[in-house]
Design a protein around this motif. Structure first.
Motif, PDB file in Angstrom:
ATOM      1  N   TYR A  57       5.125   1.750  -4.227  1.00 10.46           N
ATOM      2  CA  TYR A  57       4.822   2.988  -3.907  1.00 10.46           C
ATOM      3  C   TYR A  57       3.553   3.391  -4.672  1.00 10.46           C
ATOM      4  CZ  TYR A  57       9.635   2.924  -2.590  1.00 10.46           C
ATOM      5  OH  TYR A  57      10.969   2.938  -2.411  1.00 10.46           O
ATOM      6  N   ASP A  84       8.603   1.826   1.729  1.00  9.04           N
ATOM      7  CA  ASP A  84      10.124   2.612   1.327  1.00  9.04           C
ATOM      8  C   ASP A  84      11.340   1.064   1.981  1.00  9.04           C
ATOM      9  OD1 ASP A  84      12.057   3.737   0.138  1.00  9.04           O
ATOM     10  OD2 ASP A  84      12.321   5.230   2.104  1.00  9.04           O
ATOM     11  N   ASN A 122      15.393   2.399   2.982  1.00 10.59           N
ATOM     12  CA  ASN A 122      14.895   4.029   3.289  1.00 10.59           C
ATOM     13  C   ASN A 122      15.357   4.400   2.109  1.00 10.59           C
ATOM     14  OD1 ASN A 122      13.822   3.596   6.695  1.00 10.59           O
ATOM     15  ND2 ASN A 122      15.857   3.070   6.660  1.00 10.59           N
ATOM     16  N   SER A 149      13.683   8.403   1.771  1.00 14.37           N
ATOM     17  CA  SER A 149      13.380   8.063   2.993  1.00 14.37           C
ATOM     18  C   SER A 149      13.865  10.294   3.358  1.00 14.37           C
ATOM     19  CB  SER A 149      13.631   7.743   4.188  1.00 14.37           C
ATOM     20  OG  SER A 149      15.508   7.623   4.307  1.00 14.37           O
ATOM     21  N   TYR A 190       8.218  13.438   0.821  1.00 18.47           N
ATOM     22  CA  TYR A 190       7.754  12.288   1.759  1.00 18.47           C
ATOM     23  C   TYR A 190       8.245  11.964   3.512  1.00 18.47           C
ATOM     24  CZ  TYR A 190       8.349  11.055  -3.046  1.00 18.47           C
ATOM     25  OH  TYR A 190       7.989  10.326  -4.693  1.00 18.47           O
ATOM     26  N   GLN A 191       8.403  13.409   3.761  1.00 16.35           N
ATOM     27  CA  GLN A 191       8.318  13.319   5.553  1.00 16.35           C
ATOM     28  C   GLN A 191       6.927  13.375   5.690  1.00 16.35           C
ATOM     29  OE1 GLN A 191      11.468  13.010   6.663  1.00 16.35           O
ATOM     30  NE2 GLN A 191      11.590  13.317   4.005  1.00 16.35           N
ATOM     31  N   ILE A 241       2.995   0.661   5.364  1.00 20.99           N
ATOM     32  CA  ILE A 241       4.285   0.982   5.164  1.00 20.99           C
ATOM     33  C   ILE A 241       4.927  -0.550   5.149  1.00 20.99           C
ATOM     34  CG2 ILE A 241       4.866   3.213   6.872  1.00 20.99           C
ATOM     35  CD1 ILE A 241       5.346   1.362   9.226  1.00 20.99           C
TER      36      ILE A 241
END
Length: 515
Positions: free
Chosen positions: A407, A431, A434, A437, A442-443, A458
Motif C-alpha cells: 500500500y 489489495d 480485497n 476494498s 479507497y473507492q 494493483i
C-alpha cells in the motif's frame, strides 16, 4: 621398579621438552605480513574521535615468534591510539605470535587540524614492527576537516535554553529536548544565524532559532548533527535554506543535513541524529535544494501559524533513511514541489492531526525493508487526545506513491472535515484478497472527485515507475516508466528537481525523463 622409574623419567623429559618447545618464542624481525600496507582512517572532524579500524598481522612461519617492539612512529606524541591483543597503548614490547597465527591491531585517532599537513590537511604516522633500524612499517593516513562547532552548554542567562517534550514518531513516546539559542554575536562562532559554505557546521544537542530571528543557510553549506541532536525553529522564527541546483556529483550547491560520522560505513545508516523541528507558530520557512539524511525524523512540523500562507514552502527537497518518518506533520501547513523521500521506518510523509498540504511533482517512495511501512499516512485524528482536527486540504498533483509494501497510501478519517485529492498520481495499492476494498476512502473507480486521472499499480508487474536504482536513492525514471507523459501539465512546475525543463506532455514525479 628401576625400569619403571626410568620409563617414567623418559616420559616426563619428553613432555617437558615438548611443552617447552611449544612455548619457546624466537625473536624475529622482517618476516611479518599485513592485511594492509596503508590504513586509511576516513575523514574526521578536528578534535572528534574516529571509528576503530583494524589491521591484521600474520606470522606465516612454522615458528613461534616474539616481535621486539610494536610502536607508533611518532611515539607518545602521536595522535593515533593502538590496541594490540586487547592492551591499549602507543608502544609494546615482546609481542608474542604463535606459528601460523595472527593478531589484531586496532587503531583510532583524535587530532586537531593544526597538527595536519597545512597543504592537504592529512595527518600521518606509521606502525613499526621490529627493533631499532630494522622495522617493518604500516602507514597511517587520516584527513582532518575543520568545522564550526555549536555546543548546547554555554554560559549566560537561562533564557538561552528551551526545554521541550517532543514526540518523534507516529506512535512513539515523547522525548525531552533541550534547545540552545543561536546567537548573532557568539564570541567563538560569530554570527550563528548565517551559515556559510566556508566550513561545515557540527551541532551538539539542539540548536534553536530564537523567536523573530531567521537562520539563513548559503548554497553548498554542510551541517552535521551529533547523536541525539537537531535543529529547532521556534515560534515566530524562520528558516531560510538557499541551496541551488548542482552541476556535478559533488553537490557543490546543495545544502546537506546529515550525521557527524563521516566514514563510508555510516553514509546510509538511519537514525544517527534526531530531527529538524518546526514549533507551532514558526512561519515564513523557505527551503530550497536541501538534502536530509539519516535522521530519526527528517522534518517534524508541529501546528502552524494559523494563516493561509504555508508554514513551510519547500522546493527540491530530498529526505532519505529516516528511522521513523521523513516529514511528520501535526496540523501542518506545507507546500512542496519536487520533493523526494525514501527509506523511512514508518512513513515517508505523515500528515496527521489534519492540516493543510499541497504537493506537486513529488516522489514519495518507501523501500524500507519491512512490509508495514508506507509512503503516505493521511489522518485527522490526534492519537494522544482523541480530538479530531480538520484536514482542510491535502492536494497531491502529479505525484508518485510507491515502495516495497503493498500500500502506497494509508488514509484514516475520524472527523467530518477530511478533504483530500489525488490528481494524475501513480499510486501503488495491491489489495490482496480485497482486505480493504469496502473502505469508502479507497473507492478509486467511483470516487472520481478524489482520484482524478490517477494510475494504480494493483499488482507487482503492471504500471511500475521503473526507477533507476532505489537502493541508491536514484528515483529518475526509465524509458518504460508508466509515469512518462502522464502528468497533468496544468499543474506542472517549470523545472524538475535537477533543473530540467518540463515540456508538455510532462512526467509524473520529481524527475523528468531524460534519455
Amino acid at each position: 621398579m628401576r625400569q619403571l622409574l626410568l620409563f617414567l623419567g623418559i616420559i616426563a623429559t619428553f613432555c617437558f621438552t615438548s611443552c617447552r618447545n611449544e612455548l619457546d618464542f624466537e625473536s624475529s624481525i622482517g618476516t611479518l605480513t599485513f592485511s594492509k600496507e596503508t590504513v586509511y582512517l576516513d575523514t574526521v572532524f578536528t578534535n572528534i574521535g574516529s571509528s576503530t579500524y583494524t589491521l591484521k598481522v600474520y606470522n606465516n612461519s612454522n615458528k613461534n615468534i616474539s616481535i621486539p617492539k610494536v610502536r607508533l612512529g611518532k611515539g607518545q606524541s602521536s595522535n593515533y591510539r593502538l590496541m594490540v591483543d586487547g592492551i591499549p597503548g602507543k608502544e609494546f614490547e615482546n609481542v608474542e605470535l604463535l606459528a601460523k597465527d595472527s593478531l589484531f591491531v586496532f587503531i583510532e585517532i583524535t587530532s586537531n587540524i593544526a597538527n595536519a599537513n597545512p597543504t592537504d590537511f592529512l595527518y600521518t604516522d606509521r606502525i613499526e614492527f621490529g627493533e631499532t633500524n630494522n622495522y617493518q612499517k604500516v602507514e597511517l593516513v587520516t584527513l582532518i576537516q575543520d568545522a564550526v562547532f555549536i555546543y548546547p552548554e554555554r554560559t549566560g542567562s537561562p533564557n538561552n535554553y528551551t526545554y521541550e517534550q517532543i514526540n518523534l514518531g507516529t506512535n512513539t513516546a515523547p522525548e525531552n529536548i533541550t534547545g540552545t539559542n543561536l546567537s548573532e554575536t557568539d564570541a567563538t562562532n560569530g554570527n550563528e544565524l548565517h551559515w556559510t559554505n566556508t566550513k561545515p557546521y557540527v551541532i551538539y544537542g539542539f540548536a534553536k532559532i530564537p523567536e523573530t530571528k531567521t537562520l539563513v543557510i548559503d548554497p553548498g553549506a554542510k551541517v552535521h548533527f551529533h547523536a541525539n541532536s537537531g535543529l529547532i525553529v521556534a515560534a515566530n522564527a524562520h528558516l531560510q535554506v538557499n541551496g541551488n541546483v548542482s552541476t556535478t556529483d559533488d553537490l557543490e550547491n546543495e545544502v546537506i543535513f546529515e550525521g557527524d560520522r563521516l566514514e563510508p560505513n555510516y553514509s546510509e545508516v538511519p537514525g544517527q541524529w534526531l530531527a529538524v523541528i518546526f514549533m507551532g507558530g514558526s512561519n515564513q520557512n523557505v527551503i530550497k535544494n536541501l538534502t536530509i539524511k539519516n535522521a530519526t525524523v527528517g522534518m517534524l512540523v508541529s501546528n502552524n501559524d494559523g494563516t493561509t500562507t504555508p508554514t513551510i514552502d519547500m522546493m527540491n527537497v530530498q529526505i532519505y533513511n529516516c528511522a521513523n518518518v521523513g516529514i511528520l506533520a501535526r496540523t501542518g501547513n506545507i507546500s512542496g514541489k519536487n520533493v523526494v523521500i525514501n527509506n523511512c521506518g514508518q512513513a515517508s510523509l505523515a500528515c496527521t492531526y489534519g492540516g493543510s498540504y499541497d504537493f506537486t511533482h513529488c516522489t514519495f517512495a518507501n523501500y524500507w525493508n519491512s512490509p508495514s511501512q508506507t509512503s503516505l499516512v493521511l489522518t485527522n485524528e490526534n492519537i494522544s487526545s482523541t480530538v479530531q482536527t480538520s484536514l482542510t486540504q491535502a492536494n497531491f498533483k502529479n505525484c508518485i506513491f510507491y515502495g516495497s509494501s503493498n500500500y502506497g497510501i494509508a488514509l484514516e478519517k475520524t472527523g467530518t472535515v477530511f478533504n483530500y485529492k489525488f490528481d494524475n498520481c501513480l499510486i501503488k495499492f495491491v489489495d490482496y484478497n480485497n482486505q480493504i476494498s469496502a473502505n469508502p476512502l479507497y473507492q478509486f473507480s467511483t470516487n472520481t472527485s478524489k482520484y482524478v486521472g490517477c494510475i494504480f499499480a494493483i499488482n507487482s508487474t503492471a504500471n511500475k515507475p521503473e526507477f533507476k536504482n532505489t537502493s541508491l536513492n536514484d528515483f529518475r525514471i526509465n524509458e518504460n516508466s508508466i509515469c512518462r507523459n502522464n502528468a497533468n501539465f496544468t499543474y506542472s512546475f517549470p523545472l524538475d528537481i535537477l533543473g530540467t525543463t518540463r515540456t508538455n506532455p510532462s512526467d509524473i514525479g520529481a524527475y523528468e525523463y531524460l534519455p
